[in-house]
Design a protein around this motif. Structure first.
Motif, mmCIF file in Angstrom:
data_model
loop_
_atom_site.group_PDB
_atom_site.id
_atom_site.type_symbol
_atom_site.label_atom_id
_atom_site.label_comp_id
_atom_site.label_asym_id
_atom_site.label_seq_id
_atom_site.Cartn_x
_atom_site.Cartn_y
_atom_site.Cartn_z
ATOM 1 N N GLY A 1 0.779 -1.226 0.000
ATOM 2 C CA GLY A 1 0.000 0.000 0.000
ATOM 3 C C GLY A 1 0.808 1.271 0.000
ATOM 4 O O GLY A 1 0.343 2.284 -0.514
ATOM 5 N N LEU A 2 2.021 1.227 0.522
ATOM 6 C CA LEU A 2 2.819 2.452 0.631
ATOM 7 C C LEU A 2 3.016 3.103 -0.744
ATOM 8 O O LEU A 2 2.614 4.244 -0.972
ATOM 9 N N TYR A 3 3.605 2.358 -1.658
ATOM 10 C CA TYR A 3 3.834 2.891 -2.999
ATOM 11 C C TYR A 3 2.585 2.806 -3.866
ATOM 12 O O TYR A 3 2.422 3.593 -4.777
ATOM 13 N N VAL A 4 1.719 1.829 -3.562
ATOM 14 C CA VAL A 4 0.474 1.707 -4.348
ATOM 15 C C VAL A 4 -0.333 3.000 -4.223
ATOM 16 O O VAL A 4 -0.739 3.600 -5.220
ATOM 17 N N ILE A 5 -0.514 3.461 -2.986
ATOM 18 C CA ILE A 5 -1.316 4.678 -2.771
ATOM 19 C C ILE A 5 -0.592 5.896 -3.332
ATOM 20 O O ILE A 5 -1.204 6.755 -3.968
ATOM 21 N N SER A 6 0.720 5.922 -3.122
ATOM 22 C CA SER A 6 1.486 7.069 -3.623
ATOM 23 C C SER A 6 1.361 7.192 -5.138
ATOM 24 O O SER A 6 1.106 8.269 -5.671
ATOM 25 N N ARG A 7 1.497 6.063 -5.840
ATOM 26 C CA ARG A 7 1.443 6.098 -7.317
ATOM 27 C C ARG A 7 0.028 6.367 -7.830
ATOM 28 O O ARG A 7 -0.167 7.127 -8.771
ATOM 29 N N LEU A 8 -0.950 5.713 -7.185
ATOM 30 C CA LEU A 8 -2.345 5.916 -7.626
ATOM 31 C C LEU A 8 -2.771 7.372 -7.423
ATOM 32 O O LEU A 8 -3.389 7.976 -8.310
ATOM 33 N N SER A 9 -2.422 7.923 -6.262
ATOM 34 C CA SER A 9 -2.826 9.304 -5.978
ATOM 35 C C SER A 9 -2.130 10.264 -6.931
ATOM 36 O O SER A 9 -2.749 11.199 -7.445
ATOM 37 N N LEU A 10 -0.865 9.992 -7.230
ATOM 38 C CA LEU A 10 -0.129 10.845 -8.166
ATOM 39 C C LEU A 10 -0.787 10.802 -9.546
ATOM 40 O O LEU A 10 -0.977 11.847 -10.193
ATOM 41 N N PHE A 11 -1.162 9.600 -9.962
ATOM 42 C CA PHE A 11 -1.804 9.432 -11.266
ATOM 43 C C PHE A 11 -3.081 10.263 -11.344
ATOM 44 O O PHE A 11 -3.304 11.001 -12.306
ATOM 45 N N VAL A 12 -3.903 10.148 -10.291
ATOM 46 C CA VAL A 12 -5.192 10.863 -10.273
ATOM 47 C C VAL A 12 -4.965 12.382 -10.291
ATOM 48 O O VAL A 12 -5.621 13.107 -11.041
ATOM 49 N N ILE A 13 -4.000 12.849 -9.504
ATOM 50 C CA ILE A 13 -3.742 14.296 -9.428
ATOM 51 C C ILE A 13 -3.258 14.826 -10.783
ATOM 52 O O ILE A 13 -3.740 15.855 -11.266
ATOM 53 N N ILE A 14 -2.330 14.102 -11.410
ATOM 54 C CA ILE A 14 -1.823 14.587 -12.715
ATOM 55 C C ILE A 14 -2.941 14.599 -13.748
ATOM 56 O O ILE A 14 -3.083 15.546 -14.521
ATOM 57 N N ARG A 15 -3.759 13.528 -13.746
ATOM 58 C CA ARG A 15 -4.880 13.491 -14.711
ATOM 59 C C ARG A 15 -5.800 14.683 -14.509
ATOM 60 O O ARG A 15 -6.306 15.260 -15.466
#
Lengths: 163, 283
Positions: A74-88
């Motif tokens: 979850g550590l990197y999963v959440i970090s990457r998913l949240s980054l993806f959503v924010i950039i989109r």
């Protein structure tokens, strides 16, 4: 058919990046100059509007980094998913197909990931594991530079796949 | 709801905040037991091994070339060192034989009783913040199971954390989730060695009056159910007090960042042995 090839192309690229990141470009070997290739790929996918399954790649890349770093799920999963959503989200508000915008997005995305991990670690652990600010600054600049070069290479390869 | 519709980014950030609260940083079991994790570990084994072997080959060739420069003088010094070491080796083997006889007499168990499985490090953690992990080229088909201790001839490295078919992940002693029951070799003071997430370890739970000084060697106690007794862990480099206790900063004996070949000790963690016994009793 093109869509399947595109998915396969990015799965292969992601695996190659994970392998390079765990063998040649890892923090143990390169220190502050280490390159977060999988993060660069996720930024690329979130900027490239025709890629629909970006969320899947963001999850998979986060999962693999979690797995190989011994971090809890979850550590990197959440970090990457949240980054993806924010950039989109940002991409829908601005004209993103410009050199300077790409550079800025890569730069701030890498800072975002550091801040995300830093804040999470400061809540749960003491901060010995977190590198010094000078390490982070050099790493952000290094990844921004390499990130843009990677963008050009992936774009070229991706374009050839479509043509 | 209207607010969130107007500012969707705020909603996303709020959602992320709540998701972060669900991340249990000290609970790794889900990841290590997941079949998907093992599949990924198996899929990446051959490419990782290939890149690792190739890069090591190039580095060794280069080092060999560099080493050849000024070889003659070094060779002379080494030859005289070998003569001295041979003499010392003879004396040590005599002492070891005597030691074995005495141990047998006292019915001692030593770490040498366990078989070891040699393995190579083929990859390391890709994260700068959680970097205390290595991947080795041995897995379940070589007899590895979760929790087996890993060492080099210099000392403790860590323990097996996730086991794939042909490769496994080793959690190093410097990881913030690692804990090893240990002794100060000189005074037999007991404490727990924990990783600090960087290159160092900290020995905790030492009483204020403990007999420990800078330079003391720390060895495993064998009481944690994972590591056999008497393997070297590291050296005390600093002592500091916290509340009613003292802590010691430990420099691991193994250079964790450049570890290449390791030995997995074929010792089942005691918690598993107990559970098997319980199964037998229940049957």
């Amino acid at each position: 058919m093109n869509k399947i090839y595109t998915y396969l192309f990015f799965v292969v690229i992601l695996f190659i990046f994970v392998i390079f990141q765990t063998t040649l470009f890892n923090p143990g070997r390169l220190g502050r100059f280490y390159i977060d290739l999988t993060l660069i790929l996720i930024i690329y996918l979130s900027l490239t509007t025709e890629i629909r399954g970006g969320v899947f790649f963001a999850f998979l890349s986060g999962y693999m980094i979690d797995l190989f770093s011994g971090a809890s799920l979850g550590l990197y999963v959440i970090s990457r998913l949240s980054l993806f959503v924010i950039i989109r989200f940002i991409v829908t508000k601005i004209y993103s197909d410009r050199f300077i915008v790409h550079i800025l997005i890569i730069f701030f995305s890498i800072i975002y990931e550091w801040l995300f991990l830093y804040s999470l670690f400061s809540i749960n652990f003491d901060l010995n594991a977190v590198p010094a600010p000078s390490f982070i600054i050099i790493n952000v600049l290094m990844n921004t530079l390499v990130g843009y070069i990677c963008f050009i290479i992936i774009k070229e390869l991706h374009g050839k796949l479509y043509s | 709801m209207g607010f969130f519709r107007r500012y969707p980014l705020f909603a996303v950030l709020l959602m992320i905040f709540f998701l972060v609260q669900l991340v249990p940083l000290n609970n790794q079991d889900k990841l290590s037991k997941s079949k998907f994790s093992k599949v990924i570990l198996t899929l990446t084994y051959y490419p990782q091994r290939g890149v690792s072997v190739l890069s090591r080959f190039i580095v060794r060739k280069w080092e060999k070339y560099i080493d050849n420069v000024g070889h003659y003088e070094e060779n002379k010094v080494l030859k005289s060192n070998i003569a001295k070491l041979r003499e010392e080796n003879f004396r040590l083997s005599e002492t070891e034989l005597q030691n074995k006889r005495l141990r047998k007499l006292l019915n001692f168990r030593s770490e040498d009783e366990y078989e070891v499985i040699a393995a190579n490090s083929i990859a390391v953690s890709p994260s700068a913040i959680k970097s205390q992990v290595i991947i080795i080229d041995k897995g379940s088909r070589h007899g590895l199971i979760k929790g087996m201790p890993v060492k080099t001839h210099e000392g403790v490295v860590g323990k097996v954390y996730i086991v794939g078919k042909s490769s496994s992940e080793v959690l190093l002693i410097t990881d913030s989730l690692s804990a090893v029951d240990s002794y100060v070799q000189r005074s037999r003071e007991r404490g727990i060695i924990k990783g600090d997430g960087s290159k160092w370890c900290v020995m905790e739970y030492l009483e204020k009056a403990s007999d420990i000084i800078v330079g003391d060697k720390i060895v495993t106690s064998g009481k944690d159910g994972f590591f056999p007794k008497g393997i070297l862990l590291g050296t005390v480099v600093e002592i500091f007090s916290t509340g009613g206790n003292i802590k010691a900063k430990i420099r691991p004996n193994v250079d964790i960042n450049s570890v290449e070949e390791v030995l997995v000790i074929n010792k089942e963690p005691e918690e598993f042995v107990i559970s098997e016994q319980e199964v037998v009793v229940n049957e």
